[in-house]
Write an enzyme that holds these catalytic residues in place. Structure first.
Site, PDB file in Angstrom:
ATOM      1  N   HIS A 131      -0.539  -5.304  -6.540  1.00  0.00           N
ATOM      2  CA  HIS A 131      -0.980  -4.296  -7.511  1.00  0.00           C
ATOM      3  C   HIS A 131      -1.959  -3.326  -6.854  1.00  0.00           C
ATOM      4  CE1 HIS A 131      -2.600  -2.841 -11.460  1.00  0.00           C
ATOM      5  NE2 HIS A 131      -3.725  -2.791 -10.766  1.00  0.00           N
ATOM      6  N   GLU A 132      -2.899  -3.866  -6.078  1.00  0.00           N
ATOM      7  CA  GLU A 132      -3.892  -3.014  -5.413  1.00  0.00           C
ATOM      8  C   GLU A 132      -3.242  -2.115  -4.365  1.00  0.00           C
ATOM      9  OE1 GLU A 132      -6.803  -2.807  -6.617  1.00  0.00           O
ATOM     10  OE2 GLU A 132      -6.426  -4.453  -7.986  1.00  0.00           O
ATOM     11  N   HIS A 135      -1.829   0.964  -5.884  1.00  0.00           N
ATOM     12  CA  HIS A 135      -2.761   2.065  -6.137  1.00  0.00           C
ATOM     13  C   HIS A 135      -2.909   2.962  -4.908  1.00  0.00           C
ATOM     14  CE1 HIS A 135      -4.087   1.302 -10.163  1.00  0.00           C
ATOM     15  NE2 HIS A 135      -4.547   0.099  -9.898  1.00  0.00           N
ATOM     16  N   GLU A 190      -2.221   2.253 -13.970  1.00  0.00           N
ATOM     17  CA  GLU A 190      -2.274   0.791 -13.941  1.00  0.00           C
ATOM     18  C   GLU A 190      -0.882   0.198 -14.163  1.00  0.00           C
ATOM     19  OE1 GLU A 190      -4.605  -1.073 -13.019  1.00  0.00           O
ATOM     20  OE2 GLU A 190      -6.366   0.220 -13.094  1.00  0.00           O
TER      21      GLU A 190
END
Length: 290
Positions: A131-132, A135, A190
């Site tokens: 997930h990071e 970004h 997100e």
């Protein structure tokens, strides 16, 4: 140390910066800021340069796990083969603190807190860090830094030198650092990072159901003793339960869903066995000549 829960999301903190001045952006960029141009140029290189200096300062002021530490060994085992993603070069380190957090920066630096590694198994950790990475790949980290610059603008400093500033002072870095800490990604960003995480897991042959499981852990924490703190920190993020539901729905649609069972969590360095050396006495026999 009391365990504190920090929202999972990209945070770029520029704290206690010891250098009086630091070259960050090009004169062209800073000149645009001084003239108040809302759409000033802010390239990936600009964002990476700022992130690189910031993460170096954070590493210097946080307890970073030694390469031989069990946490580092585990993280390198999981992500040693994921040093690049979508053309972005990544590097990983562990902060030996109890906080439950992971964050990534525009230069590809990923930092994982020991507290997170204590509560998530390998697959869940892969899902969270995926997930990071999303970004970074989706340019959310670059946009967050750009937003901080636009908000602070540095107009006073820029204007004082006719729209041309070559250095940033400690005070200016502190202002931008505070703005970055307060900034949060949009719900859309997100959600897109969540989708990146799911696809990252699927693409690399990991169990995609760990994505749902990781969010269930956060959901349970938000309903526990830290509920009020989590509610505050998650105010601009999609609800963890809804994010878990979305991951489950996607896995079900693709025929991949099954109830995920958390695996054993090991953050200790393997014990190296020492070889025992045995001394043998060689017997010699004397043969008498007849």
């Amino acid at each position: 140390m009391k365990k504190r829960i920090i929202v999972l999301g990209t945070l770029l903190a520029i704290l206690s910066f010891t250098k009086t001045n630091a070259q960050i952006l090009s004169d062209k960029t800073m000149g645009a800021l001084g003239k108040g141009i809302s759409g000033f140029t802010f390239s990936d290189a600009d964002a990476a340069a700022l992130a690189k200096q910031s993460i170096a300062e954070l590493d210097a002021n946080n307890p970073v796990a030694d390469p031989k530490d069990g946490y580092s060994i585990r993280l390198n085992r999981l992500f040693g083969k994921h040093t690049t993603s979508e053309g972005v070069t990544l590097n990983y380190k562990v902060y030996l603190v109890k906080d439950i957090n992971a964050f990534a920066c525009a230069d590809g630096s990923v930092r994982v807190f020991a507290g997170l590694m204590d509560i998530m198994d390998d697959n869940q950790l892969l899902a969270v860090i995926g997930h990071e990475i999303g970004h970074v790949v989706n340019h959310d980290t670059r946009d967050a830094i750009k937003a901080a610059y636009k908000k602070e603008a540095l107009l006073d400093a820029a204007s004082s030198q006719s729209g041309k500033v070559e250095t940033l002072t400690q005070s200016q870095l502190g202002q931008i650092g505070s703005a970055m800490i307060d900034s949060k990604h949009s719900r859309k960003q997100e959600s897109e990072a969540d989708n990146f995480s799911y696809d990252f897991m699927k693409r690399n042959g990991y169990d995609v159901n760990a994505v749902e499981s990781a969010f269930r852990i956060l959901q349970n924490l938000s309903e526990g003793s830290e509920a009020s703190f989590m509610a505050k920190m998650m105010s601009s993020h999609p609800d963890s339960g809804k994010r878990a539901d979305a991951a489950k729905k996607k896995a079900t649609k693709e025929g991949l869903y099954h109830a995920y069972e958390q695996q054993k969590i090991v953050n200790t360095a393997p014990v190296t066995a020492t070889k025992k050396t045995s001394t043998t006495t060689k017997k010699t026999s004397t043969v008498k000549k007849k």
